[in-house]
Design a protein around this motif. Structure first.
Motif, PDB file in Angstrom:
ATOM      1  N   ILE A 171       0.735  -1.360   0.039  1.00  0.00           N
ATOM      2  CA  ILE A 171       0.099   0.108  -0.027  1.00  0.00           C
ATOM      3  C   ILE A 171       0.846   1.223   0.004  1.00  0.00           C
ATOM      4  CG2 ILE A 171      -1.869   1.117   1.185  1.00  0.00           C
ATOM      5  CD1 ILE A 171      -2.964  -1.432   0.244  1.00  0.00           C
ATOM      6  N   ASP A 172       0.714   1.990  -0.786  1.00  0.00           N
ATOM      7  CA  ASP A 172       1.764   3.195  -1.296  1.00  0.00           C
ATOM      8  C   ASP A 172       0.738   4.465  -1.153  1.00  0.00           C
ATOM      9  OD1 ASP A 172       3.461   5.094  -2.088  1.00  0.00           O
ATOM     10  OD2 ASP A 172       4.562   3.596  -3.305  1.00  0.00           O
ATOM     11  N   LEU A 173       1.166   5.420  -0.440  1.00  0.00           N
ATOM     12  CA  LEU A 173       0.494   6.875  -0.299  1.00  0.00           C
ATOM     13  C   LEU A 173       1.942   7.812  -0.103  1.00  0.00           C
ATOM     14  CD1 LEU A 173      -1.979   8.451  -0.333  1.00  0.00           C
ATOM     15  CD2 LEU A 173      -2.229   8.135   1.978  1.00  0.00           C
ATOM     16  N   ASP A 174       2.019   8.434  -1.280  1.00  0.00           N
ATOM     17  CA  ASP A 174       2.983   9.837  -0.766  1.00  0.00           C
ATOM     18  C   ASP A 174       4.130   9.252  -0.348  1.00  0.00           C
ATOM     19  OD1 ASP A 174       0.973  11.433  -2.144  1.00  0.00           O
ATOM     20  OD2 ASP A 174       0.004  12.022  -0.175  1.00  0.00           O
ATOM     21  N   ASN A 175       4.863   8.310  -0.985  1.00  0.00           N
ATOM     22  CA  ASN A 175       6.339   7.830  -0.260  1.00  0.00           C
ATOM     23  C   ASN A 175       5.960   7.148   1.053  1.00  0.00           C
ATOM     24  OD1 ASN A 175       7.761   8.532  -2.648  1.00  0.00           O
ATOM     25  ND2 ASN A 175       7.755  10.413  -1.869  1.00  0.00           N
TER      26      ASN A 175
END
Length: 302
Positions: A12-16
Protein backbone atom coordinates in the motif's frame (compact mmCIF):
# COMPACT_ATOMS: atom_id res chain seq x y z
CA UNK A 1 13.69 -6.03 2.04
CA UNK A 2 14.43 -9.72 1.35
CA UNK A 3 11.26 -11.57 0.48
CA UNK A 4 10.44 -15.24 0.18
CA UNK A 5 9.44 -16.40 -3.30
CA UNK A 6 6.73 -18.43 -1.60
CA UNK A 7 5.06 -15.35 -0.11
CA UNK A 8 2.72 -12.95 -1.88
CA UNK A 9 3.74 -9.49 -0.69
CA UNK A 10 1.14 -6.75 -1.00
CA UNK A 11 2.03 -3.06 -0.91
CA UNK A 12 0.00 0.00 0.00
CA UNK A 13 1.64 3.25 -1.12
CA UNK A 14 0.56 6.81 -0.39
CA UNK A 15 2.88 9.79 -1.00
CA UNK A 16 6.11 7.80 -0.37
CA UNK A 17 4.59 6.06 2.63
CA UNK A 18 4.73 2.32 1.97
CA UNK A 19 3.15 -0.54 3.91
CA UNK A 20 4.11 -4.12 3.05
CA UNK A 21 2.00 -7.12 4.06
CA UNK A 22 2.05 -10.90 3.84
CA UNK A 23 -1.56 -12.05 4.29
CA UNK A 24 -0.58 -15.71 3.90
CA UNK A 25 1.96 -15.44 6.74
CA UNK A 26 -0.40 -14.64 9.59
CA UNK A 27 -1.97 -11.51 8.11
CA UNK A 28 1.25 -9.74 8.93
CA UNK A 29 2.20 -6.15 8.41
CA UNK A 30 5.85 -6.61 7.47
CA UNK A 31 7.15 -3.06 7.36
CA UNK A 32 6.29 0.61 7.11
CA UNK A 33 8.64 3.07 5.47
CA UNK A 34 8.18 6.82 5.01
CA UNK A 35 10.40 8.57 2.46
CA UNK A 36 12.60 5.47 2.49
CA UNK A 37 13.08 5.56 6.28
CA UNK A 38 11.97 2.47 8.20
CA UNK A 39 9.34 2.99 10.91
CA UNK A 40 8.27 -0.63 11.42
CA UNK A 41 11.30 -2.91 11.51
CA UNK A 42 11.86 -5.91 9.26
CA UNK A 43 15.07 -7.97 9.60
CA UNK A 44 17.57 -8.04 6.76
CA UNK A 45 17.76 -11.83 6.88
CA UNK A 46 14.30 -13.13 7.68
CA UNK A 47 13.82 -16.88 8.12
CA UNK A 48 10.60 -17.52 6.22
CA UNK A 49 10.56 -21.19 7.23
CA UNK A 50 8.84 -20.15 10.48
CA UNK A 51 7.26 -16.72 9.83
CA UNK A 52 5.78 -16.46 13.34
CA UNK A 53 9.28 -16.34 14.81
CA UNK A 54 10.56 -13.50 12.62
CA UNK A 55 11.43 -10.49 14.76
CA UNK A 56 9.73 -7.75 12.81
CA UNK A 57 6.53 -6.23 11.49
CA UNK A 58 3.37 -6.62 13.52
CA UNK A 59 2.41 -10.20 14.39
CA UNK A 60 -1.30 -10.46 15.20
CA UNK A 61 -2.05 -12.00 18.60
CA UNK A 62 -5.35 -13.93 18.63
CA UNK A 63 -7.39 -15.50 20.19
CA UNK A 64 -5.18 -15.28 23.29
CA UNK A 65 -1.92 -13.41 23.76
CA UNK A 66 1.18 -14.14 25.80
CA UNK A 67 1.82 -17.34 27.76
CA UNK A 68 -1.01 -19.45 29.13
CA UNK A 69 -0.44 -22.68 31.00
CA UNK A 70 -2.07 -25.59 32.76
CA UNK A 71 -0.29 -27.39 35.61
CA UNK A 72 2.93 -25.56 34.73
CA UNK A 73 2.86 -26.51 31.03
CA UNK A 74 3.04 -23.51 28.71
CA UNK A 75 0.78 -23.56 25.67
CA UNK A 76 -2.31 -25.08 27.25
CA UNK A 77 -5.61 -23.73 28.55
CA UNK A 78 -8.54 -25.17 30.50
CA UNK A 79 -12.10 -24.37 29.45
CA UNK A 80 -15.09 -23.88 31.74
CA UNK A 81 -15.91 -27.59 31.60
CA UNK A 82 -12.40 -28.61 32.60
CA UNK A 83 -11.20 -29.74 29.17
CA UNK A 84 -7.53 -28.93 28.55
CA UNK A 85 -6.60 -27.78 25.05
CA UNK A 86 -3.29 -27.02 23.39
CA UNK A 87 -2.90 -23.50 21.98
CA UNK A 88 0.46 -21.88 21.14
CA UNK A 89 1.80 -18.81 22.88
CA UNK A 90 0.22 -15.66 21.41
CA UNK A 91 -2.47 -17.81 19.77
CA UNK A 92 -2.64 -19.29 16.28
CA UNK A 93 -3.46 -16.27 14.10
CA UNK A 94 0.18 -15.43 13.37
CA UNK A 95 0.67 -18.96 11.97
CA UNK A 96 -2.31 -19.08 9.62
CA UNK A 97 -3.17 -17.58 6.20
CA UNK A 98 -5.61 -14.67 6.03
CA UNK A 99 -7.83 -13.65 3.13
CA UNK A 100 -6.88 -10.20 1.83
CA UNK A 101 -9.29 -7.51 0.64
CA UNK A 102 -7.85 -4.28 -0.75
CA UNK A 103 -9.65 -0.99 -0.19
CA UNK A 104 -10.50 0.16 -3.71
CA UNK A 105 -11.38 3.65 -2.46
CA UNK A 106 -8.22 4.42 -0.52
CA UNK A 107 -4.89 3.28 0.86
CA UNK A 108 -5.96 0.33 2.96
CA UNK A 109 -6.07 -3.43 3.35
CA UNK A 110 -8.34 -5.78 5.31
CA UNK A 111 -7.19 -9.28 6.19
CA UNK A 112 -9.62 -11.88 7.52
CA UNK A 113 -9.25 -15.16 9.41
CA UNK A 114 -12.21 -17.45 10.15
CA UNK A 115 -12.53 -20.64 12.14
CA UNK A 116 -11.59 -23.85 10.36
CA UNK A 117 -10.44 -27.39 11.03
CA UNK A 118 -7.03 -25.84 11.79
CA UNK A 119 -8.45 -23.82 14.70
CA UNK A 120 -11.32 -25.78 16.25
CA UNK A 121 -9.35 -28.37 18.23
CA UNK A 122 -7.44 -25.62 20.03
CA UNK A 123 -10.30 -23.14 20.15
CA UNK A 124 -13.77 -24.65 19.62
CA UNK A 125 -15.57 -21.47 18.65
CA UNK A 126 -16.94 -19.91 15.48
CA UNK A 127 -15.28 -16.56 14.76
CA UNK A 128 -14.32 -13.98 12.20
CA UNK A 129 -11.16 -12.01 13.04
CA UNK A 130 -10.23 -9.05 10.84
CA UNK A 131 -7.18 -6.78 10.87
CA UNK A 132 -7.56 -3.58 8.87
CA UNK A 133 -4.83 -1.06 8.06
CA UNK A 134 -5.53 2.31 6.44
CA UNK A 135 -3.17 5.18 5.67
CA UNK A 136 -5.19 8.27 6.59
CA UNK A 137 -2.26 10.25 5.21
CA UNK A 138 1.41 9.58 4.57
CA UNK A 139 2.27 9.71 8.29
CA UNK A 140 -0.92 8.44 9.90
CA UNK A 141 -1.90 4.77 10.10
CA UNK A 142 -5.27 3.58 11.40
CA UNK A 143 -5.36 -0.02 12.63
CA UNK A 144 -8.43 -1.96 13.76
CA UNK A 145 -8.91 -5.49 15.05
CA UNK A 146 -12.51 -6.65 14.67
CA UNK A 147 -13.77 -9.87 16.25
CA UNK A 148 -17.17 -11.41 15.50
CA UNK A 149 -18.71 -14.40 17.23
CA UNK A 150 -20.20 -16.48 14.41
CA UNK A 151 -20.98 -19.42 16.68
CA UNK A 152 -23.78 -20.19 19.12
CA UNK A 153 -21.87 -20.02 22.43
CA UNK A 154 -20.10 -17.11 24.15
CA UNK A 155 -16.59 -16.61 22.77
CA UNK A 156 -13.61 -15.82 25.05
CA UNK A 157 -10.75 -13.80 23.60
CA UNK A 158 -8.10 -11.18 24.26
CA UNK A 159 -6.24 -9.99 21.19
CA UNK A 160 -3.30 -7.66 20.68
CA UNK A 161 -0.53 -6.19 18.58
CA UNK A 162 3.23 -6.75 18.61
CA UNK A 163 4.62 -3.69 16.79
CA UNK A 164 8.38 -3.82 16.17
CA UNK A 165 9.40 -0.15 15.93
CA UNK A 166 12.75 0.54 14.33
CA UNK A 167 15.26 1.96 16.80
CA UNK A 168 19.05 1.54 16.73
CA UNK A 169 20.03 -0.11 20.00
CA UNK A 170 22.54 2.68 20.63
CA UNK A 171 19.61 5.12 20.86
CA UNK A 172 17.71 3.44 23.69
CA UNK A 173 19.13 5.64 26.43
CA UNK A 174 18.13 8.78 24.52
CA UNK A 175 14.65 7.52 23.68
CA UNK A 176 11.66 7.74 26.00
CA UNK A 177 8.20 6.30 26.11
CA UNK A 178 5.46 8.51 27.52
CA UNK A 179 2.36 6.81 28.92
CA UNK A 180 -1.02 7.77 30.36
CA UNK A 181 -1.85 6.70 33.91
CA UNK A 182 -0.80 3.09 34.35
CA UNK A 183 0.23 0.40 36.82
CA UNK A 184 3.28 -1.70 35.97
CA UNK A 185 3.44 -5.49 36.39
CA UNK A 186 4.90 -8.60 34.77
CA UNK A 187 4.35 -12.32 34.41
CA UNK A 188 6.24 -14.35 37.01
CA UNK A 189 7.98 -17.68 36.48
CA UNK A 190 4.95 -19.62 37.67
CA UNK A 191 2.69 -17.80 35.20
CA UNK A 192 0.99 -15.54 37.73
CA UNK A 193 0.90 -11.78 37.36
CA UNK A 194 3.02 -9.79 39.81
CA UNK A 195 1.65 -7.23 42.20
CA UNK A 196 1.13 -3.89 40.51
CA UNK A 197 3.54 -1.00 41.01
CA UNK A 198 2.65 2.64 40.34
CA UNK A 199 3.48 3.53 36.76
CA UNK A 200 5.62 6.48 35.76
CA UNK A 201 4.59 9.05 33.14
CA UNK A 202 7.74 8.31 31.14
CA UNK A 203 10.68 5.91 30.96
CA UNK A 204 13.92 5.70 29.04
CA UNK A 205 14.03 2.61 26.85
CA UNK A 206 17.29 1.38 28.38
CA UNK A 207 15.61 0.95 31.78
CA UNK A 208 15.48 -2.71 32.76
CA UNK A 209 12.33 -2.15 34.83
CA UNK A 210 10.27 -1.83 31.64
CA UNK A 211 11.72 -4.83 29.81
CA UNK A 212 8.89 -7.32 29.25
CA UNK A 213 6.52 -5.27 31.39
CA UNK A 214 2.78 -4.65 31.19
CA UNK A 215 1.65 -1.07 31.68
CA UNK A 216 -2.00 -1.55 32.67
CA UNK A 217 -4.29 1.39 31.96
CA UNK A 218 -6.00 2.41 35.18
CA UNK A 219 -8.63 4.56 33.45
CA UNK A 220 -9.54 5.83 30.01
CA UNK A 221 -6.20 7.18 28.73
CA UNK A 222 -6.04 10.93 29.12
CA UNK A 223 -3.22 11.18 26.59
CA UNK A 224 -1.69 8.99 23.89
CA UNK A 225 1.37 6.80 24.13
CA UNK A 226 4.41 8.55 22.66
CA UNK A 227 7.78 7.14 21.64
CA UNK A 228 10.19 10.09 21.54
CA UNK A 229 13.48 9.39 19.76
CA UNK A 230 15.45 12.63 19.32
CA UNK A 231 18.55 10.72 18.17
CA UNK A 232 16.77 9.68 14.98
CA UNK A 233 14.56 12.77 14.81
CA UNK A 234 11.28 10.94 15.29
CA UNK A 235 8.20 10.97 17.51
CA UNK A 236 5.69 8.12 17.22
CA UNK A 237 2.26 8.68 18.75
CA UNK A 238 -0.12 5.80 19.43
CA UNK A 239 -3.65 7.03 20.12
CA UNK A 240 -5.68 4.40 21.96
CA UNK A 241 -8.79 6.60 22.31
CA UNK A 242 -10.39 5.96 18.92
CA UNK A 243 -14.17 6.31 18.43
CA UNK A 244 -16.09 3.06 18.70
CA UNK A 245 -13.19 1.09 20.15
CA UNK A 246 -13.40 -1.24 23.11
CA UNK A 247 -10.93 -0.19 25.84
CA UNK A 248 -7.34 -1.36 25.60
CA UNK A 249 -6.16 -3.06 28.78
CA UNK A 250 -2.39 -2.60 28.70
CA UNK A 251 0.65 -1.54 26.70
CA UNK A 252 3.56 -3.97 26.81
CA UNK A 253 7.20 -2.92 26.33
CA UNK A 254 9.78 -5.46 25.18
CA UNK A 255 12.91 -6.00 23.13
CA UNK A 256 14.89 -9.16 22.52
CA UNK A 257 18.60 -8.43 23.03
CA UNK A 258 20.89 -5.54 24.00
CA UNK A 259 21.95 -5.31 20.35
CA UNK A 260 18.46 -5.54 18.83
CA UNK A 261 17.71 -2.57 16.59
CA UNK A 262 14.01 -2.50 17.45
CA UNK A 263 11.81 -1.85 20.43
CA UNK A 264 8.31 -3.29 20.74
CA UNK A 265 5.36 -1.27 21.98
CA UNK A 266 2.34 -3.57 22.10
CA UNK A 267 -1.26 -2.51 22.80
CA UNK A 268 -3.09 -5.48 24.32
CA UNK A 269 -6.73 -6.16 25.23
CA UNK A 270 -5.72 -8.34 28.18
CA UNK A 271 -2.80 -9.83 30.06
CA UNK A 272 -1.16 -13.24 29.57
CA UNK A 273 -3.18 -16.16 30.94
CA UNK A 274 -6.32 -14.03 31.09
CA UNK A 275 -8.33 -17.12 30.18
CA UNK A 276 -7.50 -18.32 33.71
CA UNK A 277 -6.80 -15.12 35.69
CA UNK A 278 -9.50 -12.96 34.07
CA UNK A 279 -7.20 -9.94 33.58
CA UNK A 280 -8.76 -8.44 30.43
CA UNK A 281 -10.58 -11.58 29.31
CA UNK A 282 -13.42 -10.57 26.99
CA UNK A 283 -16.58 -12.58 26.33
CA UNK A 284 -18.40 -12.00 23.06
CA UNK A 285 -22.00 -13.19 22.80
CA UNK A 286 -23.19 -15.07 19.69
CA UNK A 287 -23.72 -12.75 16.73
CA UNK A 288 -21.91 -9.84 18.40
CA UNK A 289 -18.92 -7.88 17.07
CA UNK A 290 -16.26 -5.78 18.82
CA UNK A 291 -13.56 -3.54 17.37
CA UNK A 292 -10.30 -2.46 19.01
CA UNK A 293 -8.88 0.57 17.21
CA UNK A 294 -5.76 2.70 17.40
CA UNK A 295 -4.00 5.36 15.34
CA UNK A 296 -0.23 5.66 14.82
CA UNK A 297 1.21 9.01 13.78
CA UNK A 298 4.86 9.58 12.86
CA UNK A 299 6.40 13.03 13.23
CA UNK A 300 9.84 14.02 11.99
CA UNK A 301 11.64 16.42 14.35
CA UNK A 302 14.68 17.28 12.29
Amino acid sequence: MPLSPEQDILEIDLDNSVLRFSPQAGGRLLSWTIDGEEVIHWPEHADWSVPARIRGGNPLLFPFLGRHRVDGKIGYWRDARGAVRELPMHGFARDLPFDAHADVHGAGLRMVLTDSDATRAAYPFGFRFEAAYTLADARTLDVTLTTTNTGDTPLPYYAGHHFYFTLPHTQRGQTTIELPRTERCHQQDDGSISAAEPGEPSYALDETRILDRFHCLTSAPERPVRLVAPGIGRVITIDLRRPGSVPWYAVTTWTEKPESDFYCVEPWLGLPDAIHNGRGLRWLEPGKTETAALRITVETTR
